[in-house]
Design a protein around this motif. Structure first.
Motif, mmCIF file in Angstrom:
data_model
loop_
_atom_site.group_PDB
_atom_site.id
_atom_site.type_symbol
_atom_site.label_atom_id
_atom_site.label_comp_id
_atom_site.label_asym_id
_atom_site.label_seq_id
_atom_site.Cartn_x
_atom_site.Cartn_y
_atom_site.Cartn_z
ATOM 1 N N PRO A 114 0.765 -1.132 -0.379
ATOM 2 C CA PRO A 114 0.157 -0.103 0.045
ATOM 3 C C PRO A 114 0.598 1.030 0.085
ATOM 4 C CG PRO A 114 0.411 -0.461 2.593
ATOM 5 C CD PRO A 114 0.928 -1.771 1.330
ATOM 6 N N ILE A 115 0.533 2.196 -0.588
ATOM 7 C CA ILE A 115 1.033 3.758 -0.898
ATOM 8 C C ILE A 115 0.926 4.721 -0.249
ATOM 9 C CG2 ILE A 115 0.516 4.384 -2.920
ATOM 10 C CD1 ILE A 115 3.948 4.147 -1.924
ATOM 11 N N ALA A 116 -0.676 4.203 0.097
ATOM 12 C CA ALA A 116 -1.969 4.925 1.031
ATOM 13 C C ALA A 116 -3.199 4.557 0.740
ATOM 14 C CB ALA A 116 -2.277 6.242 0.325
ATOM 15 N N HIS A 117 -3.534 4.945 2.313
ATOM 16 C CA HIS A 117 -4.924 4.334 3.279
ATOM 17 C C HIS A 117 -5.258 5.737 3.331
ATOM 18 C CE1 HIS A 117 -2.429 0.676 4.077
ATOM 19 N NE2 HIS A 117 -3.889 0.455 3.660
ATOM 20 N N VAL A 118 -6.844 6.360 2.174
ATOM 21 C CA VAL A 118 -7.977 6.868 2.830
ATOM 22 C C VAL A 118 -8.928 6.518 2.911
ATOM 23 C CG1 VAL A 118 -8.923 9.392 1.812
ATOM 24 C CG2 VAL A 118 -7.069 8.223 0.369
ATOM 25 N N ILE A 152 -5.676 15.865 -0.813
ATOM 26 C CA ILE A 152 -4.951 14.242 -1.108
ATOM 27 C C ILE A 152 -4.265 13.989 -2.431
ATOM 28 C CG2 ILE A 152 -6.081 12.133 -1.520
ATOM 29 C CD1 ILE A 152 -8.743 13.190 0.048
ATOM 30 N N PHE A 153 -4.628 14.324 -2.913
ATOM 31 C CA PHE A 153 -3.664 14.034 -4.284
ATOM 32 C C PHE A 153 -2.200 14.576 -3.920
ATOM 33 C CE2 PHE A 153 -6.971 14.858 -7.663
ATOM 34 C CZ PHE A 153 -6.847 13.875 -7.484
ATOM 35 N N ASP A 154 -1.528 15.171 -2.804
ATOM 36 C CA ASP A 154 -0.657 15.986 -2.727
ATOM 37 C C ASP A 154 0.086 15.251 -2.094
ATOM 38 O OD1 ASP A 154 -0.553 18.603 -4.023
ATOM 39 O OD2 ASP A 154 -1.588 19.477 -2.576
ATOM 40 N N LYS A 155 -0.478 14.695 -1.003
ATOM 41 C CA LYS A 155 -0.055 13.488 0.185
ATOM 42 C C LYS A 155 0.067 12.319 -0.233
ATOM 43 C CE LYS A 155 -2.444 15.561 4.361
ATOM 44 N NZ LYS A 155 -1.713 15.301 5.220
ATOM 45 N N ILE A 156 -0.518 11.522 -0.898
ATOM 46 C CA ILE A 156 -0.091 10.913 -1.958
ATOM 47 C C ILE A 156 0.877 11.271 -3.235
ATOM 48 C CG2 ILE A 156 -1.147 8.849 -3.661
ATOM 49 C CD1 ILE A 156 -3.179 9.428 -3.236
ATOM 50 N N ASP A 157 1.147 11.717 -3.964
ATOM 51 C CA ASP A 157 1.799 12.011 -4.354
ATOM 52 C C ASP A 157 3.580 11.944 -3.908
ATOM 53 O OD1 ASP A 157 0.296 12.599 -6.410
ATOM 54 O OD2 ASP A 157 0.460 14.802 -6.911
ATOM 55 N N SER A 184 4.479 10.472 -0.723
ATOM 56 C CA SER A 184 4.503 8.697 -0.366
ATOM 57 C C SER A 184 4.971 8.133 -2.141
ATOM 58 C CB SER A 184 3.456 8.733 -0.260
ATOM 59 O OG SER A 184 2.812 8.539 0.718
ATOM 60 N N LEU A 185 3.957 8.931 -3.203
ATOM 61 C CA LEU A 185 4.667 7.668 -4.250
ATOM 62 C C LEU A 185 6.091 8.061 -4.945
ATOM 63 C CD1 LEU A 185 2.026 7.921 -6.709
ATOM 64 C CD2 LEU A 185 2.916 6.029 -6.185
ATOM 65 N N GLY A 186 6.420 9.529 -4.755
ATOM 66 C CA GLY A 186 7.839 9.970 -5.339
ATOM 67 C C GLY A 186 7.335 9.855 -6.867
ATOM 68 N N ASN A 187 8.725 8.506 -7.358
ATOM 69 C CA ASN A 187 8.635 8.528 -9.031
ATOM 70 C C ASN A 187 7.762 7.078 -9.304
ATOM 71 O OD1 ASN A 187 10.801 6.839 -8.189
ATOM 72 N ND2 ASN A 187 12.009 7.943 -9.441
ATOM 73 N N ARG A 188 8.157 7.023 -8.785
ATOM 74 C CA ARG A 188 7.011 5.741 -8.844
ATOM 75 C C ARG A 188 5.254 5.283 -9.771
ATOM 76 N NH1 ARG A 188 8.151 2.650 -2.629
ATOM 77 N NH2 ARG A 188 7.210 5.661 -1.628
ATOM 78 N N ALA A 189 5.414 4.406 -10.198
ATOM 79 C CA ALA A 189 3.939 4.151 -10.712
ATOM 80 C C ALA A 189 2.745 3.332 -9.994
ATOM 81 C CB ALA A 189 4.016 3.385 -11.911
ATOM 82 N N VAL A 190 1.324 3.907 -9.965
ATOM 83 C CA VAL A 190 0.800 2.908 -9.408
ATOM 84 C C VAL A 190 0.217 1.720 -9.886
ATOM 85 C CG1 VAL A 190 -1.895 3.010 -8.193
ATOM 86 C CG2 VAL A 190 -0.109 4.835 -7.747
ATOM 87 N N ASP A 191 0.299 0.629 -9.507
ATOM 88 C CA ASP A 191 -0.567 -0.888 -10.962
ATOM 89 C C ASP A 191 -1.542 -0.965 -10.415
ATOM 90 O OD1 ASP A 191 2.222 -1.614 -11.062
ATOM 91 O OD2 ASP A 191 2.355 -1.613 -8.758
ATOM 92 N N VAL A 192 -2.002 -0.303 -8.714
ATOM 93 C CA VAL A 192 -4.006 -0.824 -8.559
ATOM 94 C C VAL A 192 -4.661 -0.213 -7.602
ATOM 95 C CG1 VAL A 192 -5.165 -2.469 -7.412
ATOM 96 C CG2 VAL A 192 -2.865 -3.550 -8.410
#
Length: 415
Positions: A30-34, A100-105, A107-115
């Motif tokens: 998990p990269i984020a839970h909302v 919410i988008f900013d917080k997820i961004d 956490s993600l860095g330059n990785r791509a979300v798979d699901v």
């Protein structure tokens, strides 16, 4: 959090993490839970810290928390701030989307979300909810939360998404809501198809519960995928013999939020399901107190059940009837099927336990927090933050962990 090679997902409307736990057990990160509910977010944070500590071979620190040797803030301090902040305690709305988008961004860095996984709150789609609302939930804003889900698809472009909801979504507004969801998702660049089975049942995933859910799965249009096949298989286990038999017997009002040592060895089901997962105790095996009137009804309900009949509230002795309208919800008192699988555990279990009476007449009570969690196939070391009522609500709203893991395994094959 758990290695760069694992597929990454975002969990929206995450609740206390049943769907997420299944994906983690299947090998996702998990990269984020909302989630908007604070108690559920605290549960998610505690579980996220557990998974972090386990990945660092420091799971004994989490065990110390379960034993009451350290408090929650101390437990959380053992994990990087990024683990705590990956749980975003926000209601998803027009006003909160950018934050919410900013917080997820971050956490993600330059990785791509798979699901992307998750399911908007289901009361607006539920048949019971519509029956209680004079306007049939037509104006309920939760009918349109799927639009925000689509915003996340557009921004993060996952390869696949999983959208979970109650069977009532199929008939809500004569199917218009479902059509709207499908149209919005297709416009966002995703393909999906109506599955052969309109809903999946938790019992087909070795969950000891009859729980139907609509699972919508979509994928990027350029991917040549199709809806996966899910087998149907009736579980060969029983609640009393296989799920509850190692827990201490309690009367109403007994038990503890803290340590609850096991009374017996783990059954084959508890090992197979990984509900018993290494510790020699569990927690939150605590039963509600009840008044004498309810306890007498519970006793009669179990007697009726053991004789092959369900208790009809309107047929109780007059002295036990406290509701003036005996024609509505005549099955307001219901026994968990000890010789088979349970009926659906829902959030109303937070209000009272009358719909979940323990099948052992000698205990004469409703089921405990831990027993409800086991019916939902949560591992015994899963700790639900907040009050007993809050824990029941989180459990009733959750996706069963084994069901979630079965779905996640199919998604992994698709990826």
């Amino acid at each position: 959090m758990m290695g760069d090679l694992r597929p990454i997902y975002i969990d929206l409307f995450a609740g206390c993490g049943g769907l997420s736990e299944g994906f983690i057990q299947s090998g996702f990160t998990p990269i984020a839970h909302v989630e908007m509910n604070k108690d559920a977010c605290d549960t998610l944070r505690t579980r996220s810290v557990y998974h972090y500590l386990k990945s660092q071979n420091k799971a004994e620190l989490y065990t110390n928390y379960l034993k009451g040797l350290i408090d929650r803030n101390t437990l959380w301090s053992y994990a990087p701030l990024s683990v705590i902040e990956s749980v975003i305690n926000k209601e998803i709305s027009e006003d909160s989307l950018c934050e919410i988008f900013d917080k997820i961004d971050n956490s993600l860095g330059n990785r791509a979300v798979d699901v992307i996984i998750g399911g908007p709150p289901c009361q607006a789609y539920s048949i019971v909810g519509r029956s209680r609302d004079p306007e049939k939930m037509k104006r309920d804003p939760r009918n349109f939360l799927y639009k925000y889900y689509v915003q996340f698809l557009k921004r993060y472009q996952p390869k696949i998404f999983v959208f979970e909801n109650v069977p009532g979504i199929l008939s809500a507004k004569n199917g218009v809501h479902l059509d709207n969801i499908f149209n919005a998702v297709r416009k966002a660049g995703y393909e999906l198809e109506i599955p052969k089975k309109k809903f999946l049942n938790a019992k087909d995933f070795n969950v000891l519960q009859d729980r139907k859910r609509v699972i919508i799965i979509g994928w990027k249009k350029e991917l040549s995928l199709s809806y996966p096949d899910f087998e149907e298989k009736e579980p060969q286990y029983e609640i009393l013999r296989d799920l509850f038999s190692d827990l201490k017997k309690l009367k109403n009002g007994q038990g503890s939020l803290g340590l609850a040592p096991y009374e017996k060895e783990a059954t084959a089901y508890l090992k197979m399901s990984r509900i018993r997962n290494g510790l020699d105790f569990t927690t939150q095996h605590i039963a509600r107190p009840n008044n004498d009137n309810d306890l007498e009804i519970y006793r009669l309900a179990v007697e009726e059940w053991n004789n092959g009949r369900r208790l009809n509230y309107s047929e109780l002795p007059r002295k036990l009837i406290t509701h003036s309208n005996t024609n509505v919800f005549t099955n307001r008192f219901q026994v968990v099927n000890g010789r088979g699988i349970s009926h659906t555990v829902v959030a109303h279990i937070a209000m009272d336990g009358h719909y979940y009476i323990h099948p052992d007449k000698t205990q004469n009570r409703s089921i405990t927090v831990r027993e409800a969690a086991r019916i939902q196939s949560f591992p015994d070391d899963y700790f639900f933050e907040g009050s007993r009522t809050a824990a029941f609500k989180q459990i009733g709203n959750a996706v069963p962990v084994l069901m979630a893991e079965g779905i996640a395994n199919k998604i992994k094959e698709m990826l």
